[in-house]
Design an enzyme around this catalytic site. Structure first.
Site, PDB file in Angstrom:
ATOM      1  N   GLU A  27       0.852  -1.191   0.000  1.00 55.79           N
ATOM      2  CA  GLU A  27       0.000   0.000   0.000  1.00 55.79           C
ATOM      3  C   GLU A  27       0.884   1.236   0.000  1.00 55.79           C
ATOM      4  O   GLU A  27       1.987   1.231   0.571  1.00 55.79           O
ATOM      5  CB  GLU A  27      -0.898  -0.010   1.254  1.00 55.79           C
ATOM      6  CG  GLU A  27      -1.762   1.244   1.371  1.00 55.79           C
ATOM      7  CD  GLU A  27      -2.874   1.143   2.407  1.00 55.79           C
ATOM      8  OE1 GLU A  27      -2.958   0.126   3.114  1.00 55.79           O
ATOM      9  OE2 GLU A  27      -3.666   2.106   2.499  1.00 55.79           O
ATOM     10  N   ASN A  72      -6.747   1.662   2.758  1.00 56.71           N
ATOM     11  CA  ASN A  72      -7.458   2.923   2.929  1.00 56.71           C
ATOM     12  C   ASN A  72      -7.003   3.962   1.902  1.00 56.71           C
ATOM     13  O   ASN A  72      -7.774   4.830   1.498  1.00 56.71           O
ATOM     14  CB  ASN A  72      -7.237   3.460   4.344  1.00 56.71           C
ATOM     15  CG  ASN A  72      -7.809   2.531   5.406  1.00 56.71           C
ATOM     16  OD1 ASN A  72      -8.650   1.690   5.107  1.00 56.71           O
ATOM     17  ND2 ASN A  72      -7.360   2.664   6.636  1.00 56.71           N
ATOM     18  N   ASN A 172     -12.221  -0.818  -0.955  1.00 56.78           N
ATOM     19  CA  ASN A 172     -11.559  -1.328   0.245  1.00 56.78           C
ATOM     20  C   ASN A 172     -12.353  -0.957   1.492  1.00 56.78           C
ATOM     21  O   ASN A 172     -12.710   0.222   1.667  1.00 56.78           O
ATOM     22  CB  ASN A 172     -10.156  -0.714   0.355  1.00 56.78           C
ATOM     23  CG  ASN A 172      -9.453  -1.128   1.639  1.00 56.78           C
ATOM     24  OD1 ASN A 172      -9.064  -2.286   1.786  1.00 56.78           O
ATOM     25  ND2 ASN A 172      -9.301  -0.197   2.577  1.00 56.78           N
ATOM     26  N   GLU A 173     -12.631  -1.939   2.318  1.00 59.06           N
ATOM     27  CA  GLU A 173     -13.243  -1.724   3.650  1.00 59.06           C
ATOM     28  C   GLU A 173     -14.324  -0.653   3.642  1.00 59.06           C
ATOM     29  O   GLU A 173     -14.309   0.277   4.467  1.00 59.06           O
ATOM     30  CB  GLU A 173     -12.153  -1.386   4.686  1.00 59.06           C
ATOM     31  CG  GLU A 173     -11.206  -2.533   4.927  1.00 59.06           C
ATOM     32  CD  GLU A 173     -10.270  -2.358   6.107  1.00 59.06           C
ATOM     33  OE1 GLU A 173     -10.203  -1.248   6.680  1.00 59.06           O
ATOM     34  OE2 GLU A 173      -9.604  -3.337   6.469  1.00 59.06           O
ATOM     35  N   TYR A 244      -7.047  -8.423  11.870  1.00 62.01           N
ATOM     36  CA  TYR A 244      -5.763  -8.158  12.523  1.00 62.01           C
ATOM     37  C   TYR A 244      -5.883  -8.552  13.986  1.00 62.01           C
ATOM     38  O   TYR A 244      -6.931  -8.346  14.599  1.00 62.01           O
ATOM     39  CB  TYR A 244      -5.408  -6.671  12.416  1.00 62.01           C
ATOM     40  CG  TYR A 244      -5.139  -6.211  10.990  1.00 62.01           C
ATOM     41  CD1 TYR A 244      -3.911  -6.464  10.397  1.00 62.01           C
ATOM     42  CD2 TYR A 244      -6.117  -5.541  10.256  1.00 62.01           C
ATOM     43  CE1 TYR A 244      -3.653  -6.047   9.088  1.00 62.01           C
ATOM     44  CE2 TYR A 244      -5.868  -5.122   8.949  1.00 62.01           C
ATOM     45  CZ  TYR A 244      -4.635  -5.373   8.379  1.00 62.01           C
ATOM     46  OH  TYR A 244      -4.382  -4.967   7.094  1.00 62.01           O
ATOM     47  N   GLU A 292      -6.583  -9.070   3.637  1.00 62.25           N
ATOM     48  CA  GLU A 292      -5.745  -8.406   4.643  1.00 62.25           C
ATOM     49  C   GLU A 292      -5.809  -9.252   5.901  1.00 62.25           C
ATOM     50  O   GLU A 292      -6.893  -9.452   6.460  1.00 62.25           O
ATOM     51  CB  GLU A 292      -6.237  -6.986   4.957  1.00 62.25           C
ATOM     52  CG  GLU A 292      -5.899  -5.981   3.895  1.00 62.25           C
ATOM     53  CD  GLU A 292      -6.210  -4.545   4.306  1.00 62.25           C
ATOM     54  OE1 GLU A 292      -6.038  -4.210   5.497  1.00 62.25           O
ATOM     55  OE2 GLU A 292      -6.633  -3.772   3.433  1.00 62.25           O
ATOM     56  N   GLN A 350       1.357  -6.154   5.737  1.00 60.90           N
ATOM     57  CA  GLN A 350       1.745  -5.841   4.373  1.00 60.90           C
ATOM     58  C   GLN A 350       3.100  -6.481   4.086  1.00 60.90           C
ATOM     59  O   GLN A 350       3.542  -7.290   4.892  1.00 60.90           O
ATOM     60  CB  GLN A 350       1.760  -4.346   4.185  1.00 60.90           C
ATOM     61  CG  GLN A 350       0.362  -3.760   4.484  1.00 60.90           C
ATOM     62  CD  GLN A 350       0.171  -2.311   4.041  1.00 60.90           C
ATOM     63  OE1 GLN A 350       1.037  -1.678   3.498  1.00 60.90           O
ATOM     64  NE2 GLN A 350      -1.025  -1.777   4.304  1.00 60.90           N
TER      65      GLN A 350
HETATM   66  O1  AHR Z   1      -3.113  -2.567   6.317  1.00 63.55           O
HETATM   67  C1  AHR Z   1      -3.340  -1.351   6.963  1.00 63.55           C
HETATM   68  C2  AHR Z   1      -4.777  -0.866   6.808  1.00 63.55           C
HETATM   69  O2  AHR Z   1      -5.621  -1.733   7.492  1.00 63.55           O
HETATM   70  C3  AHR Z   1      -5.346  -0.834   5.410  1.00 63.55           C
HETATM   71  O3  AHR Z   1      -5.033   0.329   4.720  1.00 63.55           O
HETATM   72  C4  AHR Z   1      -6.811  -0.908   5.649  1.00 63.55           C
HETATM   73  O4  AHR Z   1      -7.501  -1.503   4.582  1.00 63.55           O
HETATM   74  C5  AHR Z   1      -6.931  -1.672   6.950  1.00 63.55           C
HETATM   75  O5  AHR Z   1      -7.770  -1.050   7.853  1.00 63.55           O
END
Ligand code: AHR
Length: 508
Positions: A27, A72, A172-173, A244, A292, A350
């Site tokens: 990203e 994002n 995305n999201e 995450y 992700e 990432q």
């Molecule tokens: O990977 C970091 C961020 O986490 C990304 O930009 C977003 O899609 C997610 O919230």
């Protein structure tokens, strides 16, 4: 020492190992692109400015696919800013990360980097501030060979061959209130459907990913997927999941069991998708793009103020991973493999510097974080068919997930070679694991053909200090080492507490 037992039988096949399980993510965020993959003037940089040390580590990591350019970031991105002569590219505010984007790297450079790294690009389009037309424009620029305004522009910009990008993320999201252009499920579902329909008019064979939930704890989790898929079912191939994990309040045992959430996340999304399919009378199956996932100490990031003065490539989200993080991450890989029947793609978020397995110093060294190792070993040894294994082992109690087994495992089987991936989540106890591999010694007629099965290689990632990290000065502190604590008849191996283990078996 705890005792455990498992049986490996190739008949317990889940699905073929999917190449795209070993994807990652680049990203425009912090130092992922600038001083990560790209740093002109770095001693290892090539004539295009790509860091050779990072390329070499990317290849060693075994990455197959890379999602780009966000995240994002994509929800405010104008892809046109990143093509054409560099001196004419505008600098822009990146609202997502409170930074300045110089646009030195854009889609053409990124695709060139993926070719050098030998991997597949996966592209995300901006459905935050933009929509159908801009997505079509980017598709035309990337994939049409020649003879149209935007394909000819690509050629004029130096990319003679089309980029031929097969997999596209529709935003995305979009469920997250932090997202630029955040939408309700119905609003996003309609926009994703219209974008997908138009993109398929250009190329019906594209693989399209609709945005699912940004986490299983989102208040709209479940209803978001159902509504988005009602709108897009016939037009997309995959629904995304993002997750995450981090250790909270010193609860190491709970953290090591975080794959329990990923497990629940995948099964719930798959059931929701199948339920929508049933309601629509469709025989098509929507798969999961877990595009992700990682360990991320997000609470530290959220409590820090945004960078002042809109800096260029500030150090952001630079988590330094320890052994326990790597073991948790290993368990997440095991989960993705165990669900290979429905998880079609996954991206470790990432790749470099930003919550990443590879770290760099600007102008200096690059090294492997602890989390590099389980990913690289799984990408290297998970071959052939995924085979389900269910260890019979003790369990322990966690505040978040209830009772959890100490061992978490999966196997893959490829002709003569079988690899068992096992995590020992116990914080204190080693586990002696007995492996019943008799089924691997069977001949094709079902009788044993005399081939006893033996461990040909076993490695363990562990450390006496569960919070030990790798650094530029001590890059090999936490690294897989040969595990010789095993014997045959019956096959047994000792797995230290808080460890990731790769056990390779072969017919003698
Ligand atoms: O990977 C970091 C961020 O986490 C990304 O930009 C977003 O899609 C997610 O919230």
């Amino acid at each position: 020492m705890l005792q455990a037992q498992l049986t490996i039988d190739p008949a317990h096949r889940v699905a073929p190992v999917r190449r795209r399980t070993f994807g990652t993510f680049v990203e425009h965020l912090g130092r992922c692109v600038y001083t990560g993959i790209y740093e002109p003037g770095h001693p290892t940089a090539d004539e295009e400015g790509f860091r050779g040390d990072v390329l070499a580590l990317t290849r060693e990591l075994g990455v197959t696919t890379v999602r780009y350019p966000g995240g994002n970031f994509v929800s405010g991105y104008r892809w046109e800013d990143g093509v054409g002569p560099r001196e004419r590219r505008p600098r822009r505010l990146d609202l997502a990360w409170h930074s300045t984007e110089t646009n030195e790297i854009g889609v053409d450079e990124f695709v060139r980097w993926t070719r050098l790294a030998g991997l597949e690009p996966m592209m995300a389009v901006n459905l935050g501030t933009r929509g159908v037309q801009e997505s079509l424009d980017l598709l035309e620029y990337c994939n049409i060979p020649s003879g149209t305004a935007l394909s000819d522009l690509r050629i004029a910009n130096g990319a003679k061959e089309p980029h031929d990008i097969r997999m596209w993320c529709l935003g995305n999201e979009m469920d997250g209130p932090w997202q630029i252009g955040h939408k309700t499920a119905r609003e996003y579902g309609r926009l994703a459907a219209e974008t997908a329909r138009a993109m398929r008019m250009v190329d019906p064979g594209l693989e399209l990913v609709a945005c699912g939930s940004s986490g299983s704890s989102m208040p709209t989790f479940g209803t978001w997927e159902a509504t988005v898929l009602e709108e897009t079912y016939d037009l997309v191939d995959h629904i995304s999941c993002h997750a995450y994990y981090e250790e909270k309040e010193g609860d190491l045992g709970g953290f090591l069991a975080c794959a329990t959430d990923m497990e629940h996340f995948i099964s719930t999304v798959v059931s929701t998708a199948d339920q929508v399919g049933a309601r629509l009378g469709s025989r098509k199956r929507i798969n999961v793009s877990f595009d992700e996932w990682n360990v991320w100490y997000m609470s530290r990031f959220q409590s820090a103020p945004p960078p002042p003065d809109w800096p260029v490539a500030p150090p952001l989200l630079e988590d330094h991973y320890h052994l326990a993080d790597a073991v948790a991450l290993g368990s997440l890989i095991i989960t993705l493999l165990r669900h290979s029947d429905r998880v079609a793609a996954a991206c470790l978020a990432q790749l470099v510097n930003v919550i990443a397995p590879i770290m760099t110093e600007p102008g200096g060294r690059a090294w492997r974080q602890t989390t590099f190792h389980p990913f690289a070993q799984a990408a290297r040894y998970a071959k052939g068919e995924v085979v389900r294994v269910e260890p019979a082992c003790p369990s322990y109690e966690t505040a978040e997930f209830g009772e959890v087994p100490v061992l978490h495992a999966v196997a893959t089987h490829d002709g003569q070679d079988t690899t068992l991936f096992v995590v020992n989540r116990s914080v204190r106890e080693p586990v002696e694991l007995e492996i019943d591999a008799r089924a691997l010694g069977m001949g094709t007629d079902g009788g044993t053909d005399g081939g006893a099965v033996r461990i040909t290689e076993a490695t363990t990632l562990t450390h006496e200090d569960v919070y030990a990290r790798n650094t530029a000065d001590d890059p090999g502190r936490v690294t897989p080492r040969s595990n010789t604590d095993h014997r045959s008849d019956p096959l047994r191996i000792v797995l230290p507490p808080v460890s990731w283990n790769v056990i390779r078996l072969s017919k003698a």
